[in-house]
Design an enzyme around this catalytic site. Sequence first.
Site, PDB file in Angstrom:
ATOM      1  N   GLY A 350       0.828  -1.198   0.000  1.00 52.53           N
ATOM      2  CA  GLY A 350       0.000   0.000   0.000  1.00 52.53           C
ATOM      3  C   GLY A 350       0.858   1.241   0.000  1.00 52.53           C
ATOM      4  N   PHE A 352       1.821   3.083   2.417  1.00 52.29           N
ATOM      5  CA  PHE A 352       2.754   3.283   3.525  1.00 52.29           C
ATOM      6  C   PHE A 352       3.278   1.979   4.105  1.00 52.29           C
ATOM      7  CE2 PHE A 352       0.425   7.205   3.294  1.00 52.29           C
ATOM      8  CZ  PHE A 352       1.403   8.155   3.498  1.00 52.29           C
ATOM      9  N   VAL A 355       1.753  -5.626   3.170  1.00 52.59           N
ATOM     10  CA  VAL A 355       0.720  -6.415   3.855  1.00 52.59           C
ATOM     11  C   VAL A 355       1.048  -7.890   3.685  1.00 52.59           C
ATOM     12  CG1 VAL A 355      -1.742  -6.874   4.074  1.00 52.59           C
ATOM     13  CG2 VAL A 355      -0.962  -4.616   3.345  1.00 52.59           C
ATOM     14  N   ASP A 465     -12.866   8.411   2.923  1.00 53.21           N
ATOM     15  CA  ASP A 465     -12.235   7.840   1.720  1.00 53.21           C
ATOM     16  C   ASP A 465     -12.998   6.600   1.256  1.00 53.21           C
ATOM     17  OD1 ASP A 465     -10.395   7.864  -0.325  1.00 53.21           O
ATOM     18  OD2 ASP A 465      -8.892   6.712   0.763  1.00 53.21           O
TER      19      ASP A 465
END
Length: 664
Positions: A350, A352, A355, A465
């Site tokens: 992603g 930042f 995963v 978002d």
Amino acid sequence: MAQALDLIWVVISFLLLINLSSQQETGFIFNGFRQGDLHLDGVAQILPGGLLQLTNTSGQKMGHAFFRQPFEFNSSESLSFSTHFVCAMVRQPGVTGGNGIAFFLSPSMDLSNADATQYLGLFNTTTNRSPSSNIFAVELDTVESAEFDDIDNNHVGINVNSLTSVDSAPASYFSEKEGLNKSISFLSGDSIQVWVDYDGTVLNVRLAPLGIQKPSRNLLSRSINLSQVLQDRMFVGLSAATGQLANNHYILGWSFNRSKASLQSLDISKLPRVPRPKPSYKPPLMLILLLTVLGIILLVILGGAYLYKRNKYAEVREEWEKEYGPHRYSYKSIYKATNGFHRDGFLGKGGFGEVYKGTLPRDQDIAVKRFSHDGERGMKQFVAEIASMGRLDHRNLVPLLGYCRRKGEFLLVSKYMPNGSLDQFLFHNREPSLPWLKRLAILKGIASALHYLHTGATQVVLHRDIKASNVMLDTEFHGKLGDFGMARFHDHGASPTTTGAVGTVGYMAPELTSMGASTKTDVYSFGAFMLEVACGRRPVEPNMRAEKQFLVKWVCDCWRKKATLDARDPKLRGESSSSRSVELVMKLGLLCTNLVPESRPDMEQVVQYLDGLIPLPDFSPDSPGIGILSPVMVVASSSVISNTSAPATESMFMTHSIQYGVGR
């Protein structure tokens, strides 16, 4: 009589000057560099004895040597030239060699902006591959760079405005005596002769060790038109750069001429000698010291291994975290669950962090997002809000199970969603395709989740978002809202404290830039999300025709033409029984994206509309605020936003994108 002799002497001198000027315009020769009209820059220098040194063993340095006078390359004349030079690349004993040498022609002697790395002191990331560079070069390259598609780490290449060669070959020469090609190692430290001949149509390159005549066969022979590169005035030069692994780059002699027939041969006997570094002698005392140092290093390694094993699962724990104990996972449990963050469990990356999939005891599958954090700025607030999200309880929210902290590292643990994100099925043709009834069920579930966040949770939660990539799908394809990286909390009845305009272009309500986030801005995002699901495309598509670029406007235009279903996802057009509910969702999406916040329904009403408990209000495509573009969308589109529409974030710690399930 004396006056006549003086006049004759003046005439002879004038003729000699004209002759010298003519020679200078067509060529030059240096048998060593004790004299000559050279321009040097960078670390290039002429050593005592006449040896030209382009670079030394200092890292990240470059050096250039130019013949100071430019040569005329007029399109009305032949664009031919020839050169012969002798070079040597000498590395320090036991050190891996660095980058090589290039012969080149350039319209300028100013290459100060070049990169002192693998670009050989000729280009940088901006000028490389730029037609405006107007640089032709022949490289003797000693580094195999995947960036430039190099064939190996010891080759000759022909380069035009780029370090990616138009033709290249491993370094070798044709032995007349043996009748075959023999390899040459550039980093051997031996002196090597290089010939480059261009007759206006074909470029030939040959190599040979010092003392061997020019071979009869070419190493490289390439048909090439340099008329677009060679400008009216070009400087002839030699260049080298060191990068991280440095060489001594030497030039022993150099001859150049516009005409191959007029090229003067170098006098090998007059060339300077190349210095060779000698390995230093180490007496027995040095050997004893070396063994002592090795012993100390071994002890340090053994001690480090012991400390590493003891601290392998060490964590950062502070007094203020005690109240969040139930949400804190031990690093050891996460490390074992993910098999040491093994690549086999890698799910995605992603904005930042990465995963990973893991499995906790009792076969509970989890997704672990791993990213770095800088110090303690905002950390208490971050952990507090994670704990708040961990207390959220709704079947259509991705459950956040907890977190773990190490030095400079943060790990978020959530429930694993096996079917990934909804956008993969809408836009990337992932199988199986989603029929309308499943899409409608997902919309109802996410609407219910938002209603809970706005009214049912302990605090009002603004997601900020909402979009298909943030909706995760479980085994049964039930939609679950995730990625609360931009979420904000405030008490019921209080006004939100955040005013930053964050979110993703196409989903952002117009009042965000002036009034900040509210439940109405979440409703706007959900409206854009409903249109996204029904139409199978993102809210802003800059590459489409003008009338279709903005989804809100296009759906409204279709409704105005009494052809609302023309805007639906083409993959749904075979489901005639779903037409009525698809049309309801589209109109509800337009109602939720009304330009006027007060005219939008709240999420409780949206749930009732989707469940068919109440009919839609009476409005039309011409009603105030319906189908009107958000200024945020227009400005972003004019800036050529990509289809993924990267979110704009606040400069706060909480803008780390917390993705649950699979990375964005």
